[in-house]
Design an enzyme around this catalytic site. Structure first.
Site, PDB file in Angstrom:
ATOM      1  N   HIS A 138       0.821  -1.222   0.000  1.00  0.00           N
ATOM      2  CA  HIS A 138       0.000   0.000   0.000  1.00  0.00           C
ATOM      3  C   HIS A 138       0.848   1.263   0.000  1.00  0.00           C
ATOM      4  O   HIS A 138       0.375   2.330  -0.391  1.00  0.00           O
ATOM      5  CB  HIS A 138      -0.986  -0.016   1.175  1.00  0.00           C
ATOM      6  CG  HIS A 138      -0.399   0.337   2.504  1.00  0.00           C
ATOM      7  ND1 HIS A 138      -0.069  -0.608   3.450  1.00  0.00           N
ATOM      8  CD2 HIS A 138      -0.097   1.529   3.062  1.00  0.00           C
ATOM      9  CE1 HIS A 138       0.404  -0.013   4.530  1.00  0.00           C
ATOM     10  NE2 HIS A 138       0.405   1.282   4.317  1.00  0.00           N
ATOM     11  N   ASP A 172      -0.041  -7.539   1.394  1.00  0.00           N
ATOM     12  CA  ASP A 172       0.440  -6.163   1.562  1.00  0.00           C
ATOM     13  C   ASP A 172       1.960  -6.114   1.654  1.00  0.00           C
ATOM     14  O   ASP A 172       2.528  -5.324   2.415  1.00  0.00           O
ATOM     15  CB  ASP A 172      -0.186  -5.500   2.788  1.00  0.00           C
ATOM     16  CG  ASP A 172      -0.266  -3.979   2.621  1.00  0.00           C
ATOM     17  OD1 ASP A 172       0.341  -3.454   1.663  1.00  0.00           O
ATOM     18  OD2 ASP A 172      -0.915  -3.320   3.441  1.00  0.00           O
ATOM     19  N   SER A 250       4.784   2.307   8.023  1.00  0.00           N
ATOM     20  CA  SER A 250       4.408   1.190   7.149  1.00  0.00           C
ATOM     21  C   SER A 250       5.597   0.695   6.336  1.00  0.00           C
ATOM     22  O   SER A 250       6.265   1.473   5.654  1.00  0.00           O
ATOM     23  CB  SER A 250       3.297   1.623   6.193  1.00  0.00           C
ATOM     24  OG  SER A 250       2.109   1.870   6.882  1.00  0.00           O
TER      25      SER A 250
END
Length: 529
Positions: A138, A172, A250
């Site tokens: 993402h 992801d 992230s």
């Protein structure tokens, strides 16, 4: 009597002496005990705390050089239009600058205003010394340009261009590659299966663009499942931790006290946007071990698919179907792989290849880890009788895997003619309202609304590999190239050609862009490749 008196006197003296001795003994013990009890405690606690602090600092020193910041430039944000908004609600929407209301009578829709390119920041960690870097899928979503900031040595402020090697939205995970011209420090993947609840872990990354940030916590839970907000069909298994994870973390590593990557930071819980509340999530290292090497090899991550509808069982349904665990087959897709097998609706799947199926996630995970075309053996209970069924798996459809569906992938916008550096332009006077709508600009009487000039040319499209991506966008008006005025397409091509032939690594463009109703002038440098 005299003898009795003497006896009593001696008894009193003895009692007094014994009392004095007892008092002295109690006082001595009272004074001595705090010193004796405090000293051993300090002797035990101090070395233990110091040892733990030493471990934290050692791990941080080992890990930090291999943790990177990832900068991503993506296309303009698109705000969906809302058709037929009633007049009584329009005043509410007018407070938001990204909505535009057509003034023409009869048009009741709210139209999105084109936004400038978005810039995002994520984290990553170096997987191998030749520059392969692991991050989240993402983080790279809709990326047009990716650069990486390394931290393996001081005074290296360069942003290294990064190539997207592969992404797997289902887990992801993603891999990018940089060529730094040197051997890079890298981290080792550990085993998330060996983690224990309450084990110490450290999260490293660039939260809120604060690079090289280290937070420490423990493993709060394992096997935590949460719904992927980007894909309603997807659930992600993760490690829960109270090590602080925030926007920008992230893709960064979650490491144990041996400096091994046991998870890849992916999300955090923030009810009502309250900020970090001590609940963060990381993709298990064991998942990365399966996926990352395949992404580096350029393999697509194809997953097995049964083609059935499934449903969990509560205690009443378990009693009804005569099982103590399993997943109910609620339906079978007519065109799915299971339609060609003996599997039936109302069967309860209790194991796959001998592995017990306790819930829907167990079944989904077991099938997804099998390859398309592989034949798997299911143990099912039908009419309270156990039987085995073989099913040859198909490939998981794109929408379940988080991939663009066939015919749905957006085509990059390109002009009919390829221009210098992949930038194609057109004369302003040839603009029509229809063309303007495609470019995200409003055209009135042959002019771009909001731009108080007619000189220049309009950017009609960019090639996907253009070095101008992220700095120039369709709808921009190019007013100057390297300081020279542009009045026609011929001027643009001529000046760009001169710039390309000059002894310089970049071209400077003066642009005018309409943003939120205002004409903004931008000067950008575009590298000459």
């Amino acid at each position: 009597m005299e003898r009795e008196s003497m006896t009593h006197r001696h008894s009193h003296i003895m009692i007094i002496l014994v009392s004095i001795l007892i008092g002295m003994l109690v006082a001595t013990v009272a004074c001595t005990l705090p010193q004796q009890s405090a000293t051993p405690a300090m002797a035990q606690d101090t070395p233990s705390a110091t040892a733990l602090e030493t471990e934290f600092t050692r791990v941080a020193e080992e890990v930090l050089p291999a943790v990177v910041r990832i900068n991503v430039e993506s296309g303009p944000a698109e705000v969906p239009g809302m058709e037929g908004v009633p007049e009584r609600f329009r005043e509410f929407f007018r407070q938001f600058p990204w909505f535009e209301f057509p003034e023409e009578e009869g048009e009741g829709g709210v139209q999105p205003v084109p936004r400038p390119p978005r810039q995002g920041v994520g984290s990553g960690w170096i997987y191998s010394d030749d520059g392969y870097i692991v991050t989240n899928a993402h983080v790279l979503e809709n990326a047009q340009k990716v650069t990486v900031v390394l931290h393996d040595r001081e005074n290296d402020d360069k942003e290294y261009p990064a190539e997207i090697v592969g992404t797997d939205p289902k887990t992801d995970l993603a891999v990018v590659k940089v060529d730094a011209g040197r051997t890079l420090p890298h981290l080792k993947l550990g085993s998330s299966g060996d983690l224990k609840v309450a084990s110490w872990v450290m999260a490293v990354g660039a939260p809120f663009e604060l690079e090289q940030t280290v937070t420490v916590g423990v493993v709060s839970a394992k096997g935590r499942l949460w719904n992927d907000p980007r894909n309603p069909y997807n659930r992600i298994e993760s490690i829960q931790t109270d090590a602080s994870i925030n926007p920008g973390n992230s893709g960064g590593p979650l490491v144990n006290l041996r400096g091994e990557v046991v998870g890849i930071n992916v999300a955090y819980a923030a009810p009502m946007r309250t900020g970090n509340i001590g609940i963060g999530f990381a993709i298990p290292a064991d998942t990365a071990k399966r996926i990352v090497p395949r992404l580096i090899k350029g393999e697509s991550i194809a997953r097995g698919w049964l083609g059935i509808k499934i449903s969990p069982l509560n205690e009443n349904l378990k009693e009804f179907y005569g099982v103590d665990h399993g997943v109910l087959v609620a339906g079978i897709d007519e065109d799915g792989p299971a339609a060609d097998s003996d599997l039936q609706a109302d069967d309860v799947v209790v194991s796959v290849e001998g592995q017990p199926i306790m819930d829907t996630w167990d079944l989904q995970s077991a099938i997804a880890q099998s390859a398309p075309g592989e034949t798997v053996t299911l143990t099912v209970v039908r009419n309270k009788q156990e039987r085995t069924i073989e099913v040859t798996l198909g490939e998981m459809p794109a929408k379940y895997a988080g991939l663009p569906e066939e015919g749905e992938e957006a085509e990059p916008e390109e002009a009919a003619e390829e221009g210098p550096l992949g930038i194609s332009v057109m004369p302003i006077e040839e603009l029509t309202p229809e063309i303007g709508a495609q470019l995200g600009i409003k055209v009135e009487d042959g002019h771009i609304a909001g731009i108080p000039r007619t000189e220049g040319v309009v950017v009609k499209g960019l090639k996907p590999d253009s070095p101008a991506v992220g700095k120039v966008q369709p709808g921009d008006v190019v007013a100057k190239v390297n300081g020279n005025e542009i009045t026609s397409v011929e001027d643009f091509q001529s000046e760009m050609q001169k710039a390309l032939e000059a002894d310089r690594d970049f071209v400077v463009l003066h642009l005018t862009r309409v943003f939120e109703g205002e004409a903004l002038t931008r000067v950008v440098d575009v590298e000459v490749e």
